[in-house]
Design an enzyme around this catalytic site. Structure first.
Site, PDB file in Angstrom:
ATOM      1  N   LYS A   1       0.837  -1.139  -0.076  1.00  0.00           N
ATOM      2  CA  LYS A   1       0.134   0.239  -0.027  1.00  0.00           C
ATOM      3  C   LYS A   1       0.755   1.254   0.004  1.00  0.00           C
ATOM      4  O   LYS A   1       2.067   1.195   0.356  1.00  0.00           O
ATOM      5  CB  LYS A   1      -0.973  -0.197   1.102  1.00  0.00           C
ATOM      6  CG  LYS A   1      -0.342   0.138   2.557  1.00  0.00           C
ATOM      7  CD  LYS A   1       0.337   1.283   3.131  1.00  0.00           C
ATOM      8  CE  LYS A   1       0.973   1.320   4.669  1.00  0.00           C
ATOM      9  NZ  LYS A   1       1.608   2.222   4.955  1.00  0.00           N
TER      10      LYS A   1
ATOM     11  N   PRO B   1       9.704  -3.939  -0.401  1.00  0.00           N
ATOM     12  CA  PRO B   1      10.675  -3.748   0.793  1.00  0.00           C
ATOM     13  C   PRO B   1      10.566  -3.833   2.147  1.00  0.00           C
ATOM     14  O   PRO B   1       9.217  -3.182   2.454  1.00  0.00           O
ATOM     15  CB  PRO B   1      11.641  -2.474   0.089  1.00  0.00           C
ATOM     16  CG  PRO B   1      10.799  -1.990  -1.199  1.00  0.00           C
ATOM     17  CD  PRO B   1       9.506  -3.148  -1.236  1.00  0.00           C
TER      18      PRO B   1
ATOM     19  N   GLY C   1       7.418   1.478   4.830  1.00  0.00           N
ATOM     20  CA  GLY C   1       6.332   2.290   4.631  1.00  0.00           C
ATOM     21  C   GLY C   1       5.289   1.715   4.017  1.00  0.00           C
ATOM     22  O   GLY C   1       4.223   2.367   3.650  1.00  0.00           O
TER      23      GLY C   1
ATOM     24  N   GLY D   1       4.394  -4.200   3.975  1.00  0.00           N
ATOM     25  CA  GLY D   1       4.676  -5.426   3.643  1.00  0.00           C
ATOM     26  C   GLY D   1       4.513  -6.235   4.818  1.00  0.00           C
ATOM     27  O   GLY D   1       3.985  -7.585   4.547  1.00  0.00           O
ATOM     28  N   GLY D   2       5.202  -6.117   5.997  1.00  0.00           N
ATOM     29  CA  GLY D   2       4.894  -6.906   6.986  1.00  0.00           C
ATOM     30  C   GLY D   2       3.526  -7.236   7.390  1.00  0.00           C
ATOM     31  O   GLY D   2       3.067  -8.377   7.672  1.00  0.00           O
TER      32      GLY D   2
ATOM     33  N   ASP E   1      -2.082  -1.593  10.903  1.00  0.00           N
ATOM     34  CA  ASP E   1      -2.027  -1.893   9.485  1.00  0.00           C
ATOM     35  C   ASP E   1      -3.096  -2.998   8.973  1.00  0.00           C
ATOM     36  O   ASP E   1      -3.197  -2.917   7.789  1.00  0.00           O
ATOM     37  CB  ASP E   1      -0.922  -1.577   8.471  1.00  0.00           C
ATOM     38  CG  ASP E   1      -0.454  -0.079   8.639  1.00  0.00           C
ATOM     39  OD1 ASP E   1      -1.030   0.726   9.005  1.00  0.00           O
ATOM     40  OD2 ASP E   1       0.596   0.077   8.011  1.00  0.00           O
TER      41      ASP E   1
HETATM   42  O1  C5P Z   1       0.776  -1.470  15.179  1.00  0.00           O
HETATM   43  P1  C5P Z   1       2.053  -1.759  14.762  1.00  0.00           P
HETATM   44  O2  C5P Z   1       2.897  -2.638  15.420  1.00  0.00           O
HETATM   45  O3  C5P Z   1       2.197  -1.968  13.309  1.00  0.00           O
HETATM   46  O4  C5P Z   1       2.908  -0.192  14.999  1.00  0.00           O
HETATM   47  C1  C5P Z   1       4.211  -0.014  15.267  1.00  0.00           C
HETATM   48  C2  C5P Z   1       4.658   0.929  16.174  1.00  0.00           C
HETATM   49  O5  C5P Z   1       4.264   2.234  15.499  1.00  0.00           O
HETATM   50  C3  C5P Z   1       3.598   1.080  17.348  1.00  0.00           C
HETATM   51  O6  C5P Z   1       4.276   0.441  18.440  1.00  0.00           O
HETATM   52  C4  C5P Z   1       3.582   2.554  17.624  1.00  0.00           C
HETATM   53  O7  C5P Z   1       4.849   3.094  18.200  1.00  0.00           O
HETATM   54  C5  C5P Z   1       3.828   3.358  16.392  1.00  0.00           C
HETATM   55  N1  C5P Z   1       2.316   3.727  15.898  1.00  0.00           N
HETATM   56  C6  C5P Z   1       1.676   4.730  16.286  1.00  0.00           C
HETATM   57  N2  C5P Z   1       0.410   5.129  16.105  1.00  0.00           N
HETATM   58  C7  C5P Z   1      -0.150   4.359  15.127  1.00  0.00           C
HETATM   59  C8  C5P Z   1       0.403   3.263  14.618  1.00  0.00           C
HETATM   60  C9  C5P Z   1       1.741   3.115  14.846  1.00  0.00           C
HETATM   61  O8  C5P Z   1       2.339   5.411  17.467  1.00  0.00           O
HETATM   62  N3  C5P Z   1      -1.311   4.824  14.701  1.00  0.00           N
END
Ligand code: C5P
Length: 323
Positions: free
Chosen positions: A15, A107, A111, A114-115, A149
């Protein structure tokens, strides 16, 4: 290979974030009680994709990936997706008798989701592989637990995301565009990008200036309000990684209708009207340390039909432009 059984294959599309606004959770409160940031973002699926193949192989769960930057242990969300479904099916111990092969084309730390997309594909693939009777709503609940995500990747297409980015509203498909994805030779951790945003926001408050006001969005995407054509993480991330701002500028000079960082970076995307324009921009972007590829957006219906798990092996050729 001896001992191998049936397999299930699923595509995992990347995305971009056409817009990403970070909204204070309350007066003087940059984050929510759970530590996440409140977002307003428009997700758009693109055709660049990984392919996951789950195969019946006796023994403990195993992940293999052709990209050494991709973890193959429990820190990979694919593993966690398998664990969640295994536990939900009331099976004992750790997941077993399955091998996941990830053909990685998205990659990592870019951003581009991918994961998270691999995690959503794993939820779908394991549901089919283990023949689980599990509704899409239950799958969504599991996706929320895996990451902010991940729920988007069960939906795809063009969608508005609010809350942590996990409260989703499908939007009509945006017009098809050619996309150039340009990458520096480093990744950015999402957690770190949000921390840089927080520290820039604190400095801006002390200087009585609003973060992002120096770089107002211009009305480049016709169907999005100008004020929304902005990624609030781009400025703080570029302060630490100036190559990002340089790539955005270079894409605009190469004729992009719109160019911005995707998500928390490090990928930058540019929108182009024709394939020829996108390919010529790719050539103009090539310099040591940078790479670029051309792909297209993909609409919601095509996304959902092409991300459905199918029986098969990971032998398909992957082209960036085509599903
Ligand atoms: O949810 P995910 O593990 O992908 O998010 C990774 C990190 O990105 C979170 O631990 C947080 O520090 C930050 N994040 C955030 N606010 C969001 C999405 C992600 O602060 N809406």
């Amino acid at each position: 290979m001896a001992g191998e059984g049936r397999s299930v294959r699923a595509n995992a599309f990347a995305k971009i974030n056409l817009t990403l606004r970070v909204i204070p959770a309350g007066p003087g409160r940059p984050t929510r009680a759970d530590g996440y940031h409140e977002l307003r973002t428009v997700f758009q699926s693109i055709r660049l994709h990984d392919v996951l193949t789950v195969t019946a192989v006796p023994g403990p769960l195993r992940i293999e990936c052709d990209d050494p930057a991709c973890p193959i242990d429990r820190s990979n969300l694919v593993w966690r997706a398998a664990e969640e479904l295994w536990a939900l099916d009331r099976r004992r111990g750790a997941p077993r008798d399955a091998r996941v092969v990830i053909r990685k084309r998205i990659p990592v730390q870019a951003g581009l989701g991918g994961g998270s997309s691999d995690a959503a594909a794993a939820l779908r693939a394991f549901r089919a592989f283990w023949s689980l009777r599990l509704s899409d709503d239950r799958l969504r609940d599991l996706a929320v637990r895996l990451g902010a995500d991940v729920p988007y990747f069960l939906l795809g297409g063009t969608a508005l995301g609010v809350g942590r980015g996990d409260v989703l509203f499908p939007l009509p498909d945006a017009p098809l565009e050619w996309i150039v994805i340009a990458l520096p030779d480093f990744g950015v951790s999402t957690r770190e990008a949000f921390a840089w945003f927080d520290s820039a926001a604190r400095q801006a408050t002390r200087a009585r200036r609003r973060l992002g006001t120096s770089k107002k969005g211009a009305a480049r995407i016709s169907w999005l309000p100008a004020s929304e054509q902005l990624n609030d993480l781009e400025e703080p991330v570029s302060r630490h990684k100036p190559d990002i701002a340089r790539i955005v500028k270079r894409l605009r000079r190469a004729g992009a209708i719109h160019a911005a960082m995707s998500g928390a970076g490090s990928a930058v995307f540019g929108l182009f009207q024709t394939r020829v324009d996108a390919q010529s921009a790719c050539r103009r972007l090539s310099q040591p340390g940078w790479s670029a590829l051309a792909t297209r957006t993909i609409g919601g219906t095509a996304y959902r039909s092409h991300s459905c798990p199918v029986p098969g092996r990971a032998s398909c050729r992957i082209a960036f432009e085509h599903v």
